[in-house]
Write a protein that holds these residues in place. Structure first.
Motif, mmCIF file in Angstrom:
data_model
loop_
_atom_site.group_PDB
_atom_site.id
_atom_site.type_symbol
_atom_site.label_atom_id
_atom_site.label_comp_id
_atom_site.label_asym_id
_atom_site.label_seq_id
_atom_site.Cartn_x
_atom_site.Cartn_y
_atom_site.Cartn_z
ATOM 1 N N TYR A 2 0.799 -1.123 -0.011
ATOM 2 C CA TYR A 2 -0.102 -0.036 0.099
ATOM 3 C C TYR A 2 0.975 1.171 0.204
ATOM 4 C CZ TYR A 2 -3.777 -3.214 1.427
ATOM 5 O OH TYR A 2 -4.774 -4.032 1.400
ATOM 6 N N THR A 3 0.526 2.259 -0.444
ATOM 7 C CA THR A 3 1.099 3.654 -0.341
ATOM 8 C C THR A 3 0.670 4.443 0.709
ATOM 9 O OG1 THR A 3 -0.669 4.842 -1.625
ATOM 10 C CG2 THR A 3 1.388 3.527 -3.012
ATOM 11 N N THR A 4 0.143 4.069 1.860
ATOM 12 C CA THR A 4 -0.256 4.742 3.064
ATOM 13 C C THR A 4 0.887 5.203 3.733
ATOM 14 O OG1 THR A 4 -2.219 3.656 3.406
ATOM 15 C CG2 THR A 4 -1.609 4.836 5.305
ATOM 16 N N VAL A 5 1.089 6.578 4.017
ATOM 17 C CA VAL A 5 2.072 6.997 4.780
ATOM 18 C C VAL A 5 2.043 6.773 6.323
ATOM 19 C CG1 VAL A 5 3.667 9.108 5.232
ATOM 20 C CG2 VAL A 5 2.816 8.629 2.911
ATOM 21 N N LEU A 6 2.792 6.191 6.994
ATOM 22 C CA LEU A 6 2.671 5.868 8.385
ATOM 23 C C LEU A 6 3.280 7.372 9.007
ATOM 24 C CD1 LEU A 6 4.427 2.111 8.628
ATOM 25 C CD2 LEU A 6 2.149 2.906 8.190
ATOM 26 N N THR A 7 2.444 7.525 10.115
ATOM 27 C CA THR A 7 2.609 8.748 11.097
ATOM 28 C C THR A 7 3.448 8.387 12.095
ATOM 29 O OG1 THR A 7 1.075 7.985 12.694
ATOM 30 C CG2 THR A 7 0.111 9.199 10.953
ATOM 31 N N ASP A 8 3.916 9.376 12.607
ATOM 32 C CA ASP A 8 5.167 9.273 13.751
ATOM 33 C C ASP A 8 4.802 8.470 14.697
ATOM 34 O OD1 ASP A 8 7.051 10.820 12.397
ATOM 35 O OD2 ASP A 8 6.576 12.368 13.487
ATOM 36 N N ALA A 9 3.229 8.530 15.131
ATOM 37 C CA ALA A 9 2.766 7.467 16.234
ATOM 38 C C ALA A 9 2.720 5.925 15.345
ATOM 39 C CB ALA A 9 1.351 8.015 16.625
ATOM 40 N N ASP A 10 2.511 5.839 14.401
ATOM 41 C CA ASP A 10 2.474 4.487 13.832
ATOM 42 C C ASP A 10 4.011 3.968 14.033
ATOM 43 O OD1 ASP A 10 -0.035 4.619 13.052
ATOM 44 O OD2 ASP A 10 0.695 5.424 11.172
ATOM 45 N N LEU A 11 4.931 4.699 13.550
ATOM 46 C CA LEU A 11 6.422 4.419 13.627
ATOM 47 C C LEU A 11 6.828 4.061 15.056
ATOM 48 C CD1 LEU A 11 7.980 6.473 10.728
ATOM 49 C CD2 LEU A 11 7.242 4.152 10.729
ATOM 50 N N LEU A 12 6.316 4.802 15.942
ATOM 51 C CA LEU A 12 6.658 4.589 17.429
ATOM 52 C C LEU A 12 6.187 3.432 18.016
ATOM 53 C CD1 LEU A 12 7.835 5.747 20.035
ATOM 54 C CD2 LEU A 12 5.818 7.209 20.407
ATOM 55 N N LEU A 13 4.876 3.316 17.499
ATOM 56 C CA LEU A 13 4.209 1.785 18.151
ATOM 57 C C LEU A 13 4.877 0.770 17.585
ATOM 58 C CD1 LEU A 13 1.921 0.398 19.516
ATOM 59 C CD2 LEU A 13 0.449 0.534 17.339
ATOM 60 N N ARG A 14 5.233 0.795 16.478
ATOM 61 C CA ARG A 14 6.200 -0.333 15.536
ATOM 62 C C ARG A 14 7.224 -0.502 16.274
ATOM 63 N NH1 ARG A 14 7.178 -0.032 9.552
ATOM 64 N NH2 ARG A 14 8.879 1.150 10.264
ATOM 65 N N SER A 15 8.031 0.505 16.553
ATOM 66 C CA SER A 15 9.373 0.493 17.187
ATOM 67 C C SER A 15 9.262 0.045 18.707
ATOM 68 C CB SER A 15 10.112 1.842 17.361
ATOM 69 O OG SER A 15 11.030 2.044 17.909
ATOM 70 N N GLN A 16 8.193 0.344 19.418
ATOM 71 C CA GLN A 16 8.158 0.072 20.923
ATOM 72 C C GLN A 16 7.988 -1.336 21.121
ATOM 73 O OE1 GLN A 16 5.166 2.771 22.292
ATOM 74 N NE2 GLN A 16 6.778 3.752 23.512
ATOM 75 N N PHE A 17 7.147 -1.842 20.085
ATOM 76 C CA PHE A 17 6.496 -3.301 20.025
ATOM 77 C C PHE A 17 7.624 -4.088 19.475
ATOM 78 C CE2 PHE A 17 5.219 -6.927 17.282
ATOM 79 C CZ PHE A 17 4.220 -7.819 18.185
ATOM 80 N N GLU A 18 8.513 -4.010 18.520
ATOM 81 C CA GLU A 18 9.654 -4.663 18.106
ATOM 82 C C GLU A 18 10.633 -4.738 19.126
ATOM 83 O OE1 GLU A 18 10.699 -2.930 14.076
ATOM 84 O OE2 GLU A 18 8.828 -3.987 13.357
ATOM 85 N N SER A 19 10.838 -3.522 19.905
ATOM 86 C CA SER A 19 11.947 -3.487 20.811
ATOM 87 C C SER A 19 11.496 -4.163 22.268
ATOM 88 C CB SER A 19 12.649 -2.074 20.976
ATOM 89 O OG SER A 19 11.364 -1.302 21.833
ATOM 90 N N ARG A 20 10.196 -4.440 22.245
ATOM 91 C CA ARG A 20 9.716 -4.955 23.543
ATOM 92 C C ARG A 20 9.700 -4.057 24.565
ATOM 93 N NH1 ARG A 20 11.838 -10.949 23.181
ATOM 94 N NH2 ARG A 20 11.139 -11.569 20.941
ATOM 95 N N THR A 21 9.538 -2.803 24.162
ATOM 96 C CA THR A 21 9.522 -1.741 25.437
ATOM 97 C C THR A 21 7.920 -0.938 25.371
ATOM 98 O OG1 THR A 21 10.074 -0.102 23.590
ATOM 99 C CG2 THR A 21 11.892 -0.990 25.060
ATOM 100 N N LEU A 22 7.173 -1.817 24.741
ATOM 101 C CA LEU A 22 5.767 -1.418 24.829
ATOM 102 C C LEU A 22 5.175 -2.193 26.002
ATOM 103 C CD1 LEU A 22 3.473 0.031 23.206
ATOM 104 C CD2 LEU A 22 3.067 -2.068 22.149
ATOM 105 N N GLU A 23 4.429 -1.089 26.763
ATOM 106 C CA GLU A 23 3.794 -1.361 28.229
ATOM 107 C C GLU A 23 2.649 -2.224 27.763
ATOM 108 O OE1 GLU A 23 5.060 -1.133 31.309
ATOM 109 O OE2 GLU A 23 6.987 -0.002 30.358
ATOM 110 N N ASN A 24 2.651 -3.115 28.694
ATOM 111 C CA ASN A 24 1.200 -4.188 28.545
ATOM 112 C C ASN A 24 0.042 -3.200 28.701
ATOM 113 O OD1 ASN A 24 0.162 -6.736 28.198
ATOM 114 N ND2 ASN A 24 -0.210 -7.013 30.147
ATOM 115 N N ALA A 25 0.030 -2.661 29.436
ATOM 116 C CA ALA A 25 -1.130 -1.411 29.623
ATOM 117 C C ALA A 25 -1.302 -0.746 28.523
ATOM 118 C CB ALA A 25 -1.054 -0.709 30.937
ATOM 119 N N ALA A 26 -0.439 -0.466 27.548
ATOM 120 C CA ALA A 26 -0.541 0.537 26.429
ATOM 121 C C ALA A 26 -0.811 -0.371 25.191
ATOM 122 C CB ALA A 26 0.665 1.374 26.321
#
Length: 138
Positions: A2-26
């Motif tokens: 797809y050509t959808t441009v990811l936002t900074d919030a999208d990139l942050l969510l992916r980064s936190q998920f991949e680095s396993r720093t995403l809080e369970n509650a979030a």
């Protein structure tokens, strides 16, 4: 894909998920759907299914809640979200959930599965085909 441009919030969510720093509650249902949508912007559904099954199990394990991982639900949601994306290609996430509000309904897979099948121990650990109706083709 797809050509959808990811936002900074999208990139942050992916980064936190991949680095396993995403809080369970979030990381609730909306974030699961958004993360799946993010991955589907660049990879085919089959690749996203495998990636998320591995990564979600690893994340749940790192938080001490490995028993919460559910294989069939993960795969079913990838297929449901991809179907919505195909109906609304290149649509930003917030616009997609506005157009398809059922994406935020945690019980949406119950249109395809009985509770007994979907919430069985077997479905938690491996892919189980729907028993009520077929999932959308992806």
């Amino acid at each position: 894909m797809y050509t959808t441009v990811l936002t900074d919030a999208d990139l942050l969510l992916r980064s936190q998920f991949e680095s396993r720093t995403l809080e369970n509650a979030a990381f609730r249902h909306r974030e699961h759907v958004r993360l799946t949508w993010i991955y589907l912007t660049g990879e085919p559904a089959a690749v996203v299914e495998a990636r998320l099954c591995r990564a979600l199990l690893a994340l749940a394990t790192s938080h001490g809640v490995a028993q919460r991982f559910h294989h069939t639900l993960t795969v079913a949601w990838v297929r449901i979200i991809e179907s919505a994306r195909r109906s609304h290609p290149d649509t930003p996430f917030d616009a997609l959930v506005e157009a398809c509000p059922w994406l935020l309904d945690k019980d949406a897979p119950l249109a395809y599965y009985s509770r007994e099948v979907l919430y069985s121990d077997d479905a938690r650990t491996r892919w189980i085909e729907p028993n009520l109706k077929r999932l959308p083709a992806v």
